[in-house]
Scaffold this motif. Structure first.
Motif, PDB file in Angstrom:
ATOM      1  N   LEU A 123      -6.974  -5.666   3.087  1.00 37.37           N
ATOM      2  CA  LEU A 123      -5.532  -5.438   3.203  1.00 37.37           C
ATOM      3  C   LEU A 123      -4.823  -6.708   3.660  1.00 37.37           C
ATOM      4  O   LEU A 123      -3.762  -7.078   3.130  1.00 37.37           O
ATOM      5  N   ILE A 148      -1.851  -8.831   1.677  1.00 35.68           N
ATOM      6  CA  ILE A 148      -0.555  -9.142   2.286  1.00 35.68           C
ATOM      7  C   ILE A 148      -0.319 -10.652   2.311  1.00 35.68           C
ATOM      8  O   ILE A 148       0.794 -11.130   2.030  1.00 35.68           O
ATOM      9  N   TRP A 165       1.559  -5.901  -3.501  1.00 32.29           N
ATOM     10  CA  TRP A 165       1.968  -4.822  -2.597  1.00 32.29           C
ATOM     11  C   TRP A 165       1.411  -3.478  -3.042  1.00 32.29           C
ATOM     12  O   TRP A 165       1.094  -2.621  -2.204  1.00 32.29           O
ATOM     13  N   ALA A 208      -1.982  -3.528  -1.742  1.00 32.20           N
ATOM     14  CA  ALA A 208      -1.944  -3.328  -0.291  1.00 32.20           C
ATOM     15  C   ALA A 208      -1.760  -1.852   0.036  1.00 32.20           C
ATOM     16  O   ALA A 208      -2.361  -1.334   0.997  1.00 32.20           O
TER      17      ALA A 208
END
Length: 481
Positions: free
Chosen positions: A352, A356, A446, A449
């Motif tokens: 993650l 990001i 995103w 993510a």
């Protein structure tokens, strides 16, 4: 002692010394060979005068074959002829590798890649060998590293194939595959022992046909992004076919006396949760892997990217592989302090963080190396923790079958991640333009993510379920049937 209460079978001393490195080498080889087509697609198109879409099949075809072969080999691996199955499969891979080196036509090259794809189902059998023939204190870490090798090995072949293609041409790159698969066959012949006596396995052929057909329809739909953009009705029809075949397979497996995969194990929260985490995590992992390799090769004239060649793009994956193995080594000490589900969450959190980081800042080439390093660390921890979560409640004789199912789930997750990235970038490509806008990469990152955030939450939820299960032995017994 193993999870089923049996002692690992005694292994002749002459086999014990090379067994662990041989298993690791075989797992790494099949991962490298399976992904070998990725950096060579453009060269294949030029060498054989075919379209890039046709050349793409040199990557897609072995992945499809691997997804179908994995559960079948996993079931065969539970029986008395596991050694013969391993040797025969590697022999098929060697023959396929030979076809890729001396192909008279593109069709023969594709046939060779199809044969190589059969080897992708061997990792689960390597795990079964390790669990049967290594002491408990060695089998767990070895199985963890085998899982890591089957994932981060993807990043090993890319720079080597790119370098060999630049220096000596396409056949030299495929020649690397022939060399290492021949060595892997020799290593297996010398090192892999016979399984413990008293086991039996029968392959449910109708079940295998249903599963294979369902997986092919599913993976074709999600791996070929042009189907969604150019023929959405066909894509929807393929998904419906996949759902029908897989539903029929589940119905048959639940009633079969010799199921291809013991679906009763999925009633245990640890097994079901670990496979769900693998599916979600695979989406985020592979999405970022494809985003970065595509981003760094985009020419600067597009307004972003670095315009590097295939070899440099491959070097970007070196931190992924190196820190992936380092992450796998961290899992045994982490497991002494944390529950398996918590370790899964830690690995997912690192992936993650990499997503990001890529979404927020990617304006320098060195940042791509950093992102790949963080991704590799997370993938290493994640991949190494998965087997522990599953095998803790899996009988020893079902090791190959249980892990083969997890490998199939991983393949589906990887395909979804690749397709999600491709579709997002296609949607961000202006009409008539060659390259997507830079914001397309941000959006895709995103989305990845988001998938990884759900993965971390799922892993933590699995941790709570495992705690409740330990406090309630009656519930645990009912879950195990």
């Amino acid at each position: 002692m193993t999870a089923s209460g049996t002692t690992p079978a005694a292994t002749p001393q002459r086999r014990m010394v090379p067994l662990v490195p041989a298993l690791m080498f075989i797992a790494l080889v099949v991962a490298v060979v399976g992904s070998l087509g990725a950096p060579l697609i453009t060269s294949v198109a030029g060498e054989f005068d075919v379209s890039l879409a046709a050349a793409q099949w040199t990557l897609t075809a072995p992945l499809l074959v691997g997804a179908v072969a994995t559960p079948v080999l996993g079931r065969l691996g539970t029986g008395p002829r596991r050694r013969q199955v391993i040797l025969a499969t590697l022999a098929v891979v060697v023959v396929g590798s030979l076809l890729t080196v001396v192909p008279p036509s593109f069709g023969w090259l594709l046939a060779g890649r199809v044969a190589q794809g059969a080897g992708l189902g061997l990792t689960a059998l390597m795990m079964g060998v390790a669990r049967d023939h290594l002491p408990g204190e060695r089998s767990g870490p070895t199985i963890a590293l085998l899982s890591v090798a089957s994932t981060v090995g993807i990043g090993v072949g890319y720079p080597l194939a790119g370098l060999l293609t630049d220096v000596a041409g396409l056949r030299a790159a495929y020649g690397l595959g022939l060399l290492i698969t021949a060595v892997a066959l020799a290593a297996a012949w010398w090192s892999v022992p016979q399984p413990p006596a008293g086991r039996a396995s029968a392959v449910d052929v109708p079940g295998a046909t249903l599963l294979g057909g369902g997986l092919i329809a599913l993976l074709l739909t999600i791996s070929r992004t042009t189907v969604w953009t150019d023929h959405p009705a066909l894509a929807a029809a393929l998904l419906a076919v996949a759902a029908a075949l897989l539903g029929a397979w589940v119905h048959r497996e639940r009633r079969s006396p010799a199921p291809l995969v013991d679906l009763a194990l999925l009633r245990n929260p640890a097994v079901a949760g670990a496979n769900a985490v693998m599916l979600l995590g695979g989406i985020g992992m592979y999405l970022l892997l494809t985003l970065v390799t595509r981003y760094v090769q985009t020419p600067r004239s597009a307004g972003y990217g670095f315009g590097v060649d295939v070899f440099v793009a491959g070097l970007v994956l070196v931190p992924f592989s190196a820190l992936g193995f380092a992450g796998g080594k961290l899992v045994p000490p982490l497991r002494k302090r944390l529950a398996p589900a918590t370790v899964l969450a830690v690995g997912g959190a690192a992936v993650l963080a990499a997503l990001i980081l890529f979404a927020l800042t990617r304006g320098r080439l060195w940042l791509s190396f950093a992102v790949m390093g963080v991704l590799g660390l997370g993938v290493g921890v994640f991949s190494a923790a998965i087997p522990a979560a599953i095998l803790a409640v899996t009988p020893t004789e079902e090791t190959s079958s249980a892990m083969s199912f997890n490998q199939v789930v991983r393949s589906v997750g990887f395909s979804v991640g690749s397709a999600l990235g491709g579709l997002t970038l296609a949607a961000a490509t202006p009409t008539g333009a060659t390259f997507p806008t830079d914001t397309g990469y941000t959006t895709a990152a995103w989305l990845g993510a988001g998938a990884m955030a759900v993965t971390v939450v799922t892993a933590l939820t699995l941790r709570q379920a495992s705690r409740r299960d330990r406090r309630d032995p009656a519930a645990r017994s009912s879950l195990l049937g």
